[in-house]
Design a protein around this motif. Structure first.
Motif, short mmCIF file in Angstrom:
data_model
loop_
_atom_site.label_atom_id
_atom_site.label_comp_id
_atom_site.label_asym_id
_atom_site.label_seq_id
_atom_site.Cartn_x
_atom_site.Cartn_y
_atom_site.Cartn_z
N GLU A 91 0.83 -1.21 0.00
CA GLU A 91 0.00 0.00 0.00
C GLU A 91 0.87 1.25 0.00
OE1 GLU A 91 -3.27 0.25 -0.45
OE2 GLU A 91 -3.35 -1.93 -0.64
N GLN A 92 2.02 1.19 0.68
CA GLN A 92 2.94 2.34 0.69
C GLN A 92 3.44 2.65 -0.72
OE1 GLN A 92 5.71 0.69 3.59
NE2 GLN A 92 5.40 2.51 4.85
N THR A 93 3.79 1.62 -1.46
CA THR A 93 4.27 1.81 -2.83
C THR A 93 3.16 2.37 -3.70
OG1 THR A 93 5.82 -0.02 -2.56
CG2 THR A 93 5.32 0.67 -4.81
N ILE A 94 1.95 1.87 -3.54
CA ILE A 94 0.81 2.38 -4.31
C ILE A 94 0.59 3.85 -4.00
CG2 ILE A 94 -1.70 2.21 -4.59
CD1 ILE A 94 -1.38 -0.84 -4.19
N ALA A 95 0.69 4.22 -2.73
CA ALA A 95 0.52 5.63 -2.34
C ALA A 95 1.61 6.50 -2.95
CB ALA A 95 0.52 5.75 -0.82
N LYS A 96 2.85 6.03 -2.94
CA LYS A 96 3.96 6.80 -3.54
C LYS A 96 3.76 6.97 -5.04
CE LYS A 96 7.59 5.68 -0.21
NZ LYS A 96 8.89 5.01 0.00
N LEU A 97 3.30 5.90 -5.71
CA LEU A 97 3.04 5.99 -7.14
C LEU A 97 1.94 7.00 -7.45
CD1 LEU A 97 3.32 2.23 -8.16
CD2 LEU A 97 4.85 4.08 -8.86
N LYS A 98 0.91 7.04 -6.61
CA LYS A 98 -0.17 8.01 -6.82
C LYS A 98 0.33 9.43 -6.69
CE LYS A 98 -4.04 5.08 -6.04
NZ LYS A 98 -5.33 4.84 -5.66
N VAL A 99 1.24 9.67 -5.74
CA VAL A 99 1.82 11.00 -5.57
C VAL A 99 2.56 11.41 -6.85
CG1 VAL A 99 3.61 12.30 -4.32
CG2 VAL A 99 1.96 10.90 -3.06
N LEU A 100 3.20 10.43 -7.52
CA LEU A 100 3.94 10.70 -8.74
C LEU A 100 3.05 10.75 -9.98
CD1 LEU A 100 7.03 8.38 -8.09
CD2 LEU A 100 6.95 10.88 -7.92
N GLY A 101 1.75 10.53 -9.81
CA GLY A 101 0.81 10.62 -10.92
C GLY A 101 0.45 9.30 -11.56
N PHE A 102 0.87 8.18 -10.97
CA PHE A 102 0.54 6.86 -11.49
C PHE A 102 -0.65 6.32 -10.71
CE2 PHE A 102 4.94 7.51 -12.59
CZ PHE A 102 4.99 7.05 -13.90
N ASN A 103 -1.84 6.58 -11.21
CA ASN A 103 -3.06 6.22 -10.49
C ASN A 103 -3.42 4.74 -10.61
OD1 ASN A 103 -3.48 8.87 -9.58
ND2 ASN A 103 -4.31 9.42 -11.59
N ASP A 104 -2.72 4.01 -11.46
CA ASP A 104 -3.04 2.59 -11.63
C ASP A 104 -2.01 1.69 -10.96
OD1 ASP A 104 -1.09 3.32 -13.42
OD2 ASP A 104 -2.07 2.49 -15.18
N GLY A 105 -1.27 2.21 -9.99
CA GLY A 105 -0.32 1.39 -9.23
C GLY A 105 -1.06 0.30 -8.47
N GLY A 106 -0.60 -0.93 -8.61
CA GLY A 106 -1.25 -2.06 -7.97
C GLY A 106 -2.41 -2.62 -8.77
N ILE A 107 -2.77 -1.95 -9.84
CA ILE A 107 -3.90 -2.42 -10.65
C ILE A 107 -3.41 -3.20 -11.86
CG2 ILE A 107 -5.87 -1.68 -12.06
CD1 ILE A 107 -6.12 0.73 -10.14
N ASN A 108 -2.42 -2.67 -12.57
CA ASN A 108 -1.85 -3.41 -13.70
C ASN A 108 -0.35 -3.21 -13.79
OD1 ASN A 108 -1.83 -0.83 -14.76
ND2 ASN A 108 -3.61 -1.17 -16.04
N TYR A 109 0.30 -4.09 -14.53
CA TYR A 109 1.75 -4.10 -14.61
C TYR A 109 2.31 -2.94 -15.43
CZ TYR A 109 2.04 -8.68 -12.48
OH TYR A 109 1.97 -9.71 -11.61
N MET A 110 1.62 -2.53 -16.46
CA MET A 110 2.12 -1.49 -17.34
C MET A 110 1.32 -0.22 -17.13
SD MET A 110 2.75 -3.99 -20.62
CE MET A 110 3.07 -2.70 -21.76
N PRO A 111 1.91 0.77 -16.46
CA PRO A 111 1.17 2.00 -16.16
C PRO A 111 0.68 2.69 -17.42
CG PRO A 111 3.35 2.00 -15.10
CD PRO A 111 3.28 0.81 -15.99
N GLU A 112 -0.56 3.06 -17.40
CA GLU A 112 -1.18 3.76 -18.53
C GLU A 112 -0.41 5.03 -18.88
OE1 GLU A 112 -3.92 4.11 -21.58
OE2 GLU A 112 -3.77 2.45 -20.17
N LYS A 113 0.13 5.68 -17.87
CA LYS A 113 0.87 6.94 -18.07
C LYS A 113 2.09 6.75 -18.96
CE LYS A 113 2.79 10.79 -15.45
NZ LYS A 113 2.86 11.41 -14.13
N LEU A 114 2.70 5.57 -18.92
CA LEU A 114 3.89 5.30 -19.74
C LEU A 114 3.60 4.42 -20.96
CD1 LEU A 114 6.65 4.64 -17.07
CD2 LEU A 114 6.27 6.70 -18.43
N PHE A 115 2.58 3.57 -20.88
CA PHE A 115 2.37 2.60 -21.93
C PHE A 115 1.03 2.72 -22.66
CE2 PHE A 115 5.43 0.73 -19.01
CZ PHE A 115 6.45 0.41 -19.89
N GLY A 116 0.22 3.69 -22.30
CA GLY A 116 -1.04 3.90 -22.99
C GLY A 116 -0.83 4.68 -24.28
N LEU A 117 -1.85 4.74 -25.10
CA LEU A 117 -1.75 5.47 -26.36
C LEU A 117 -1.59 6.98 -26.16
CD1 LEU A 117 -4.37 3.52 -28.48
CD2 LEU A 117 -1.88 3.35 -28.55
#
Length: 185
Positions: A91-117
């Motif tokens: 949960e700590q890692t998910i919270a840190k990722l959310k602070v950095l703008g990665f809202n899908d931390g813990g949901i999928n392996y490839m963050p939409e922010k980096l791997f989405g269209l």
């Protein structure tokens, strides 16, 4: 009946990797994924432009089959053998990722922010991916191979340069994740 699929346990996958490496060593071959790019470029005629690509790429065709197997295996594992896309992280890692703008931390392996269209319309992300790709390519070339080649093949052959390269890969990864990644995002 719902079947819950699990990753192969270490006592199955580890010996399979060891067997594969033993077969490669006995046949005088080395495993590494970055060498496939060189082989592909050479097959496409890049040897007419650069000396680095002038070699008998046909002798490396077997490694292209390995690369195709990795792509096919990844596709099969993702689409047919994975029960879900959730990543088991704290949960700590998910919270840190959310602070950095990665809202899908813990949901999928490839963050939409980096791997989405959407990356194709975001200049900052495109620059990060291009510079990162260049650095990875340069690093693999400078180290004489990629992480898979050094960590699996080189260490299996007890090569000191591979041990040094693997230590460098891990140190660079830790530096990136803990110091540079938060600054970039």
């Amino acid at each position: 009946m719902d079947v819950i699929l699990q990753p192969w346990p270490w006592y199955v996958s580890g010996p399979l990797i060891a067997l594969t490496m033993a077969l490669l060593i006995l046949t005088g071959r080395r495993f590494g994924m970055s060498s496939n790019l060189r082989t592909l470029c050479s097959a496409a005629g890049a040897g007419r432009i650069a000396e680095f690509f002038r070699f008998d790429w046909r002798a490396q065709r077997w490694n292209l089959i390995v690369a195709l197997g990795v792509l096919l295996g990844g596709f099969i594992a993702q689409n047919f053998l994975s029960p879900n896309d959730a990543v088991a992280i704290s949960e700590q890692t998910i919270a840190k990722l959310k602070v950095l703008g990665f809202n899908d931390g813990g949901i999928n392996y490839m963050p939409e922010k980096l791997f989405g269209l959407t990356v194709f319309s975001d200049v900052k992300t495109m620059v990060i991916l291009i510079v990162g790709g260049f650095l990875v390519g340069f690093g693999a070339r400078y180290a004489g191979g990629c992480t898979s080649g050094h960590a699996i093949s080189g260490l299996s052959n007890l090569q000191l340069p591979s041990l040094i390269a693997v230590i460098g890969f891990f140190a660079g990864g830790l530096l990136m994740v803990h110091l540079l990644f938060p600054l970039i995002f």
